[in-house]
Design a protein around this motif. Sequence first.
Motif, PDB file in Angstrom:
ATOM      1  N   VAL A 170       0.496   3.566  -5.060  1.00  0.00           N
ATOM      2  CA  VAL A 170       2.027   3.519  -6.233  1.00  0.00           C
ATOM      3  C   VAL A 170       2.184   4.352  -7.761  1.00  0.00           C
ATOM      4  O   VAL A 170       2.062   5.253  -7.846  1.00  0.00           O
ATOM      5  CB  VAL A 170       1.650   1.579  -6.890  1.00  0.00           C
TER       6      VAL A 170
ATOM      7  N   VAL B 235       4.093   1.941  -3.164  1.00  0.00           N
ATOM      8  CA  VAL B 235       4.337   0.428  -3.652  1.00  0.00           C
ATOM      9  C   VAL B 235       4.705   0.095  -4.536  1.00  0.00           C
ATOM     10  O   VAL B 235       4.549   1.363  -5.533  1.00  0.00           O
ATOM     11  CB  VAL B 235       3.135  -0.925  -3.330  1.00  0.00           C
ATOM     12  N   SER B 236       5.997  -0.495  -5.808  1.00  0.00           N
ATOM     13  CA  SER B 236       5.937  -0.795  -6.900  1.00  0.00           C
ATOM     14  C   SER B 236       5.415  -0.677  -7.616  1.00  0.00           C
ATOM     15  O   SER B 236       4.277  -1.632  -7.729  1.00  0.00           O
ATOM     16  CB  SER B 236       7.283  -1.623  -6.957  1.00  0.00           C
ATOM     17  N   LEU B 237       5.182  -0.195  -9.020  1.00  0.00           N
ATOM     18  CA  LEU B 237       4.186  -1.034  -9.838  1.00  0.00           C
ATOM     19  C   LEU B 237       4.236  -2.490 -10.404  1.00  0.00           C
ATOM     20  O   LEU B 237       3.450  -3.553 -10.868  1.00  0.00           O
ATOM     21  CB  LEU B 237       4.380   0.194 -11.311  1.00  0.00           C
TER      22      LEU B 237
ATOM     23  N   ALA C 211       3.139  -4.333  -8.074  1.00  0.00           N
ATOM     24  CA  ALA C 211       1.978  -3.913  -7.570  1.00  0.00           C
ATOM     25  C   ALA C 211       0.843  -5.094  -8.355  1.00  0.00           C
ATOM     26  O   ALA C 211      -0.533  -6.187  -7.792  1.00  0.00           O
ATOM     27  CB  ALA C 211       1.156  -2.823  -7.922  1.00  0.00           C
TER      28      ALA C 211
ATOM     29  N   LEU D  81      -6.084   0.844  -8.020  1.00  0.00           N
ATOM     30  CA  LEU D  81      -4.521   1.004  -7.303  1.00  0.00           C
ATOM     31  C   LEU D  81      -4.618   2.656  -7.514  1.00  0.00           C
ATOM     32  O   LEU D  81      -5.154   3.318  -9.135  1.00  0.00           O
ATOM     33  CB  LEU D  81      -3.624   0.823  -8.435  1.00  0.00           C
TER      34      LEU D  81
END
Length: 480
Positions: free
Chosen positions: A156, A161-163, A166, A176
Amino acid sequence: MGSGQVTSSVPSGTSEFQGKHVTVAGLGVSGVPAAKVLHARGAVVTVVNDGDDARAREQAAELEALGITVRLGDGATLPEGTELIVTAPGWKPDKPLFLAAGKAGVPVWGDVELAWRLRGPDAAPWLAVTGTNGKTTTVQMLASILAAAGLRTAAVGNIGVSLLDAVLGEERYDVLAVELSSYQLHWAPSLRAHSAAVLNLAPDHLDWHGSMEAYAADKGRVYEGNQVACVYNVADGRTEDLVREADVEEGCRAVGFTLGTPGLSQLGVVDGILVDRAFVPDRHKNAQELAEVSDVNPPAPHNIANALAAAALARAFGVPAAAVREGLRNFRPDAHRIAHVADIDGVAYVDDSKATNTHAAEASLAAYEPIVWIAGGLAKGATFDELVAASAKRLRGAVLIGADRALIREALARHAPEVPVVDLDRTDTGAMLQAVTEAKRLAQPGDTVLLAPACASMDMFTNYNQRGDAFAAAVRELRA
């Protein structure tokens, strides 16, 4: 940040943002989802944006339909009543908006800070990676290792994946793997990672930070509050200096990685084996085999360093050695990162279009010998004397393209006058085919034709991906 698809609902109870006047600075991939999340939590959101193009108007319409105020073409004025600014990471600290916020005592957060503060009580810990070069590869390696250990994880931050997705989405993670830029770290004052790594430091983005010292200080923020390990590069003393300066939790350790034999509390390489002398019982006497150099894809020196940094963070999280080996074997690098394109008449053609600065290009050039080097583009204020002096002995020849190629040509004349240079006075996309053709003429069997531009691509191409694709297409045309 990733796309604007934030899959969260408003948490129960009173949101800390309820009724708060928040200004979001910038639309794009971070501003739009930030505005939506804040609005969903009851904030009174105003978005300001410098640009007023078709894409910005489209995004503005989407937000205004939700009841969010958007001001296009006016990113300098602090909206009246603003209590907090959430900014896109690329906005420079000296912008009038932030100067006005400072005078008014208004705090400024970035997208990373917002995500950090919105984590739930059982949020997954963060293993964070920053550095001038190698961040994306290291984070992807780390995620592969964590997954091999059976952990629910994602890569991320600047990738994957967008934070916000997430930390707010329905999927639950154990840990993460977070890539963080110096821009993001500048605007993330309360971030506290489980463990973090600074891979390297070289001059970059100095126009944004103002000085090398400020750039390094922002990178060093990743170590603040670390719980278990601050991972640094033994070959880059500046990264260890940042560890010394960091305020960490009691018991947090400094862990180095090196391409040589590891010392105490380090990971390194012995006889082609990646070994751990940091996270083993009685590390004064013992070392743990993690993987073989051949398990790293590709096994170029700088990529082995990336693998060691990823392994150190995974080991700090308790991952077993077998998962390190499996994760590295499973990892496949992204395109345009020292990617082997083809062998033609005994010459290897390698695409490292991602080498957009001198530090990355030097690492790439160190991986091969002898080399016909294709370089050039937008220098972004860089100088090339150190790069050429360090790499001169490896060069069979050089083919130069792009707007600032003269800077590289002059450095070659000073430090490698015997190396033949072809200077292509072209900045059109078709120049790549001519560059590859000239490189083929200079190359001999056993050589590597290496695209490692040491420059940005936007003078000739949309981005480094398009530049790398043009190189690969030109190589295929040669082979046809």
